[in-house]
Scaffold this motif. Structure first.
Motif, PDB file in Angstrom:
ATOM      1  N   VAL A   1       0.865  -1.184   0.000  1.00  0.00           N
ATOM      2  CA  VAL A   1       0.000   0.000   0.000  1.00  0.00           C
ATOM      3  C   VAL A   1       0.899   1.230   0.000  1.00  0.00           C
ATOM      4  O   VAL A   1       2.112   1.137   0.182  1.00  0.00           O
ATOM      5  N   THR A   2       0.306   2.399  -0.178  1.00  0.00           N
ATOM      6  CA  THR A   2       1.065   3.650  -0.218  1.00  0.00           C
ATOM      7  C   THR A   2       1.052   4.309   1.148  1.00  0.00           C
ATOM      8  O   THR A   2      -0.009   4.440   1.780  1.00  0.00           O
ATOM      9  N   CYS A   3       2.228   4.742   1.621  1.00  0.00           N
ATOM     10  CA  CYS A   3       2.323   5.440   2.908  1.00  0.00           C
ATOM     11  C   CYS A   3       1.542   6.744   2.831  1.00  0.00           C
ATOM     12  O   CYS A   3       1.624   7.493   1.838  1.00  0.00           O
TER      13      CYS A   3
ATOM     14  N   GLN B   1       0.446  -4.705   5.834  1.00  0.00           N
ATOM     15  CA  GLN B   1       0.126  -4.859   7.251  1.00  0.00           C
ATOM     16  C   GLN B   1       0.880  -3.860   8.132  1.00  0.00           C
ATOM     17  O   GLN B   1       0.760  -3.910   9.359  1.00  0.00           O
ATOM     18  N   ALA B   2       1.678  -2.984   7.528  1.00  0.00           N
ATOM     19  CA  ALA B   2       2.472  -2.042   8.315  1.00  0.00           C
ATOM     20  C   ALA B   2       1.576  -0.970   8.926  1.00  0.00           C
ATOM     21  O   ALA B   2       0.812  -0.301   8.219  1.00  0.00           O
TER      22      ALA B   2
ATOM     23  N   PRO C   1       8.043   2.104   7.371  1.00  0.00           N
ATOM     24  CA  PRO C   1       9.442   1.769   7.649  1.00  0.00           C
ATOM     25  C   PRO C   1      10.417   2.804   7.109  1.00  0.00           C
ATOM     26  O   PRO C   1      11.599   2.788   7.467  1.00  0.00           O
ATOM     27  N   PHE C   2       9.950   3.737   6.267  1.00  0.00           N
ATOM     28  CA  PHE C   2      10.831   4.761   5.689  1.00  0.00           C
ATOM     29  C   PHE C   2      10.796   6.066   6.489  1.00  0.00           C
ATOM     30  O   PHE C   2      11.830   6.585   6.894  1.00  0.00           O
ATOM     31  N   CYS C   3       9.572   6.565   6.705  1.00  0.00           N
ATOM     32  CA  CYS C   3       9.466   7.850   7.406  1.00  0.00           C
ATOM     33  C   CYS C   3       8.932   7.724   8.829  1.00  0.00           C
ATOM     34  O   CYS C   3       8.918   8.703   9.576  1.00  0.00           O
ATOM     35  N   GLY C   4       8.479   6.532   9.214  1.00  0.00           N
ATOM     36  CA  GLY C   4       7.964   6.326  10.564  1.00  0.00           C
ATOM     37  C   GLY C   4       6.554   6.839  10.773  1.00  0.00           C
ATOM     38  O   GLY C   4       6.045   6.805  11.902  1.00  0.00           O
ATOM     39  N   GLY C   5       5.900   7.293   9.737  1.00  0.00           N
ATOM     40  CA  GLY C   5       4.551   7.816   9.880  1.00  0.00           C
ATOM     41  C   GLY C   5       3.536   6.742  10.182  1.00  0.00           C
ATOM     42  O   GLY C   5       3.614   5.628   9.655  1.00  0.00           O
ATOM     43  N   LYS C   6       2.575   7.066  11.064  1.00  0.00           N
ATOM     44  CA  LYS C   6       1.543   6.103  11.425  1.00  0.00           C
ATOM     45  C   LYS C   6       0.489   6.034  10.328  1.00  0.00           C
ATOM     46  O   LYS C   6       0.094   7.050   9.760  1.00  0.00           O
ATOM     47  N   GLN C   7       0.029   4.823  10.094  1.00  0.00           N
ATOM     48  CA  GLN C   7      -0.974   4.599   9.046  1.00  0.00           C
ATOM     49  C   GLN C   7      -2.348   4.507   9.696  1.00  0.00           C
ATOM     50  O   GLN C   7      -2.960   3.454   9.756  1.00  0.00           O
ATOM     51  N   GLU C   8      -2.831   5.613  10.225  1.00  0.00           N
ATOM     52  CA  GLU C   8      -4.107   5.625  10.935  1.00  0.00           C
ATOM     53  C   GLU C   8      -5.256   5.656   9.939  1.00  0.00           C
ATOM     54  O   GLU C   8      -5.192   6.307   8.901  1.00  0.00           O
ATOM     55  N   GLY C   9      -6.324   4.968  10.336  1.00  0.00           N
ATOM     56  CA  GLY C   9      -7.537   4.979   9.516  1.00  0.00           C
ATOM     57  C   GLY C   9      -7.457   4.130   8.273  1.00  0.00           C
ATOM     58  O   GLY C   9      -8.328   4.192   7.421  1.00  0.00           O
TER      59      GLY C   9
END
Length: 366
Positions: free
Chosen positions: A101-103, A113-114, A118-126
């Motif tokens: 999927v796209t960050c 499933q991330a 893993p690149f920028c550490g941004g949370k994938q909320e929602g």
């Protein structure tokens, strides 16, 4: 005085036969020369042709035939993603494609499933994460990875790793542990109805003899125990002789005759009946004099799909499937259903001619 010459005095006419012979010889010589020349030319052409043919032949050793085994292996490899066989099985298939999927922050492709990039550490909320994504088959990739199995090989879903009779796919859908032989769906789910058949009464009511002290009935026994023989029984007595028991008791005799047409006119036929009681469960069965192939019950023939063994069962009969005990609750020939009950848990299972399927909807987690 001039001499008059005749036409026949001309040299040509006088020597025409010799001239013809000379012409014929000349023609023969020319023909002979042509044939000799043509033969030499033909030999030259044939020599050139043979040389050309020889030039087509390989000068080195013949090329070896293609090895079909290597060809088939190469064709098979082309049909499946590349994987390294010597790699640690817990990290198997790291070179095979996986769902991405796209960050939400950096827009880079990350595993589906991330929950953090893993690149920028941004949370994938929602984001709905397909936790039960399947590359092939019905068992999710995460389950196969946990078991160290390749995610791109559907055949592993039909394997029985713990030898409990159930495949990985069946145990996944049932929610049991595919690594524990004691954790599996009920064995009753592996039963399939093959057919129904009538259970024949091993007794035949043969004759009635009137005696001064009461009626005597004769029964012919064809069961395995006791040995085939005849029993002479009075009314309301067990059909037995000493230690040889049939498990049935004869009731009161109903004497009856019918008039039927015969070859020489009407005949009187004995159609007397008696009700037999089965000692084991009290079931009553009416039999007539001379009646054969009498069915007492309906037997269900079930197939245990784990080893394809067959079980012939009656209603209320207990039976074992490996280490589990079951009881037949009912046999419904009309609807084609046999209900069995787990003696330990009391759970019931309806067995039909259809093979039970294990299926559940794929879940999603956020």
């Amino acid at each position: 005085m001039a001499v008059k010459k005749k036409l026949s005095d001309l040299p040509v006419l006088r020597h025409y036969d010799k001239i013809l012979v000379v012409l014929a010889l000349v023609i023969l010589l020319v023909s002979l020369a042509y044939l000799i020349t043509a033969g030499l030319d033909r030999e030259k052409d044939e020599s050139k042709f043979v040389q050309l043919i020889n030039n087509l032949k390989p000068t080195s050793a013949p090329v070896a035939a293609i090895a079909m085994g290597a060809f088939e292996a190469a064709s098979k490899d082309l049909g499946s993603p590349f994987a390294i066989s010597s790699i640690d099985r817990t990290k198997a298939n790291f070179l095979t494609p996986e769902l991405r999927v796209t960050c939400m922050a950096c827009q880079r492709p990350i595993p589906d499933q991330a929950k953090t990039c893993p690149f920028c550490g941004g949370k994938q909320e929602g984001v709905q994460i397909a936790a039960d994504h399947c590359t092939v088959g019905e068992v999710p990739d995460r389950v196969k990875r946990d078991l160290g199995l390749p995610i791109n090989d559907e055949s592993v879903e039909f394997a029985d790793a713990d030898n409990d009779g159930f495949s990985l796919r069946e145990e996944y859908h049932a929610g049991t542990d595919p690594k524990d032989p004691k954790s599996h769906p009920p064995y009753s789910t592996k039963l399939q109805l093959k057919e129904f058949q009538g259970k024949k009464l091993p007794l035949v009511f043969t004759t009635v003899n009137k005696m001064p002290d009461g009626n005597m009935m004769t029964f012919s026994w064809s069961g395995p125990v006791p040995r085939p023989r005849s029993f002479f029984i009075r009314e309301n007595q067990p059909i037995a002789d000493g230690n040889e028991k049939t498990g049935f008791t004869a009731g009161a005799l109903n004497i009856k005759f019918e008039e039927r047409d015969g070859p020489a006119g009407p005949v009187r036929v004995d159609v007397s009946t008696v009700v037999l009681t089965r000692d084991s469960d009290g079931k009553k069965i009416e039999v007539r004099v001379g009646e054969k192939e009498k069915n007492t019950d309906v037997e269900a023939i079930l197939v245990f799909l784990v080893d394809n063994s067959e079980l012939t069962l009656l209603e209320k009969q207990e039976f074992k499937l490996r280490d589990e005990t079951y009881r037949v609750v009912s046999v419904n020939e009309k609807d084609g259903v046999v209900v069995v009950e787990d003696a330990g848990t009391g759970a019931k299972e309806s067995v039909t001619m259809e093979v039970k399927t294990f299926k559940k909807e794929l879940k999603k987690e956020s």
